[in-house]
Design a protein around this motif. Sequence first.
Motif, PDB file in Angstrom:
ATOM      1  N   ARG A  28       0.846  -1.195   0.000  1.00  0.00           N
ATOM      2  CA  ARG A  28       0.000   0.000   0.000  1.00  0.00           C
ATOM      3  C   ARG A  28       0.880   1.243   0.000  1.00  0.00           C
ATOM      4  O   ARG A  28       1.784   1.388   0.844  1.00  0.00           O
ATOM      5  N   THR A  29       0.611   2.147  -0.928  1.00  0.00           N
ATOM      6  CA  THR A  29       1.454   3.321  -1.122  1.00  0.00           C
ATOM      7  C   THR A  29       0.586   4.555  -1.350  1.00  0.00           C
ATOM      8  O   THR A  29      -0.224   4.579  -2.276  1.00  0.00           O
ATOM      9  N   GLU A  71       5.687  12.267  -5.868  1.00  0.00           N
ATOM     10  CA  GLU A  71       5.867  12.201  -4.414  1.00  0.00           C
ATOM     11  C   GLU A  71       4.943  11.127  -3.877  1.00  0.00           C
ATOM     12  O   GLU A  71       3.761  11.094  -4.212  1.00  0.00           O
ATOM     13  N   LEU A  72       5.476  10.239  -3.042  1.00  0.00           N
ATOM     14  CA  LEU A  72       4.681   9.112  -2.561  1.00  0.00           C
ATOM     15  C   LEU A  72       5.150   8.677  -1.182  1.00  0.00           C
ATOM     16  O   LEU A  72       6.151   9.160  -0.667  1.00  0.00           O
ATOM     17  N   GLN A  73       4.413   7.716  -0.610  1.00  0.00           N
ATOM     18  CA  GLN A  73       4.692   7.303   0.767  1.00  0.00           C
ATOM     19  C   GLN A  73       4.322   5.834   0.954  1.00  0.00           C
ATOM     20  O   GLN A  73       3.158   5.517   1.177  1.00  0.00           O
ATOM     21  N   PRO A  74       5.306   4.936   0.851  1.00  0.00           N
ATOM     22  CA  PRO A  74       5.016   3.526   1.118  1.00  0.00           C
ATOM     23  C   PRO A  74       4.587   3.335   2.566  1.00  0.00           C
ATOM     24  O   PRO A  74       4.978   4.105   3.458  1.00  0.00           O
ATOM     25  N   ALA A  75       3.772   2.319   2.812  1.00  0.00           N
ATOM     26  CA  ALA A  75       3.283   2.042   4.170  1.00  0.00           C
ATOM     27  C   ALA A  75       4.445   1.926   5.142  1.00  0.00           C
ATOM     28  O   ALA A  75       5.438   1.246   4.875  1.00  0.00           O
ATOM     29  N   GLY A  76       4.338   2.624   6.275  1.00  0.00           N
ATOM     30  CA  GLY A  76       5.367   2.564   7.310  1.00  0.00           C
ATOM     31  C   GLY A  76       6.584   3.417   7.045  1.00  0.00           C
ATOM     32  O   GLY A  76       7.537   3.398   7.825  1.00  0.00           O
ATOM     33  N   LYS A  77       6.566   4.171   5.945  1.00  0.00           N
ATOM     34  CA  LYS A  77       7.702   5.013   5.579  1.00  0.00           C
ATOM     35  C   LYS A  77       7.274   6.480   5.548  1.00  0.00           C
ATOM     36  O   LYS A  77       6.096   6.802   5.441  1.00  0.00           O
ATOM     37  N   PRO A  78       8.246   7.401   5.620  1.00  0.00           N
ATOM     38  CA  PRO A  78       7.898   8.822   5.494  1.00  0.00           C
ATOM     39  C   PRO A  78       7.589   9.174   4.043  1.00  0.00           C
ATOM     40  O   PRO A  78       7.937   8.444   3.109  1.00  0.00           O
ATOM     41  N   LYS A  79       6.949  10.295   3.857  1.00  0.00           N
ATOM     42  CA  LYS A  79       6.708  10.820   2.514  1.00  0.00           C
ATOM     43  C   LYS A  79       8.047  11.106   1.851  1.00  0.00           C
ATOM     44  O   LYS A  79       8.978  11.609   2.489  1.00  0.00           O
TER      45      LYS A  79
END
Length: 314
Positions: free
Chosen positions: A242-243, A284-292
């Motif tokens: 999920r991203t 610009e994106l944000q994988p689950a559990g990671k920062p933007k």
Amino acid sequence: MTTVVFMGTPQFAVPILQGLLDQKYDILCVVTQPDRPVGRKHRISQSPVKQAAVANHLPVFQPEKLSGSPEMQRVIDFHPDLIVTAAYGQFLPTKMLNAVKIAAVNVHGSLLPKYRGGAPVQYAIMNGDSETGISLIYMVKKMDAGDILAQKAVPIQPDDDTETMFDKLSIVGRDLLLATLPKVITGDISPVPQDPDQVVFSPNIKPEEEQLDFNQTAFMVNAKVRALRPDPVAYTVINGKRTKIWRAQVVDQTTEMAPGSVVEKTKHQLLLSAGKGTVLSIQELQPAGKPKQQITDYLNGIGQSLKVGQQVIK
């Protein structure tokens, strides 16, 4: 001096409240939503309207449920000249609407009767509309159904998102309200009933509606990205992860690849196919559990595994 009970919650309503204060309306009290937990740490936060009210030394009421509450009765007992609402977040009971001496007026962020409901700006952007606007309406018990007092259209620019549009609409709403209220007070205004055949609803966005559909065109995928930014943020599932997609851009090229495939990948660019052969650049994106993160950082990390021609979104 005209007395006003002001009701609102988000930042959109703050310039409207401040405008009333600047024009020397007598604000008897401010009604806003209760303090809520915000963010990952769930810190209790005051609404922007409450913060503005406190800064101006105004009485603040925050009923969890307005109907039947002691706070509602206090507003009724005030018998204000006006009730002004701007994105308050609850229905106003008829008993409360009937307590005003002149009128209850709502500042709504759409060109009614299009987009009645809690997410008018989001739907206008998500549907690819070229404009939205502000409607001032008399308040009735039915949601956003009152007669229209004034309207003003505001263009939606290609890079606008919900935050930027709310910023624009709050200023337009303030100015339109301040120009219209004197006519409401004197009765020198001719309200226009809404056309029931033109009604479009914009209910609050549900969690299952936050997912992007890459079978849609790149324009419509990007419209949803912008509509759901900065909150709750649209997402997709890239290779099972999920991203969140924070920012994207439509690319002026076509492809025959299946939607959700990697069209091009460089150190600084990721192009994905969408519906009808259109192409979207992910920025610009944000994988689950990671920062933007910017796309360059993503491609140097998790994104290294992506291959041109691979269908990574299904």
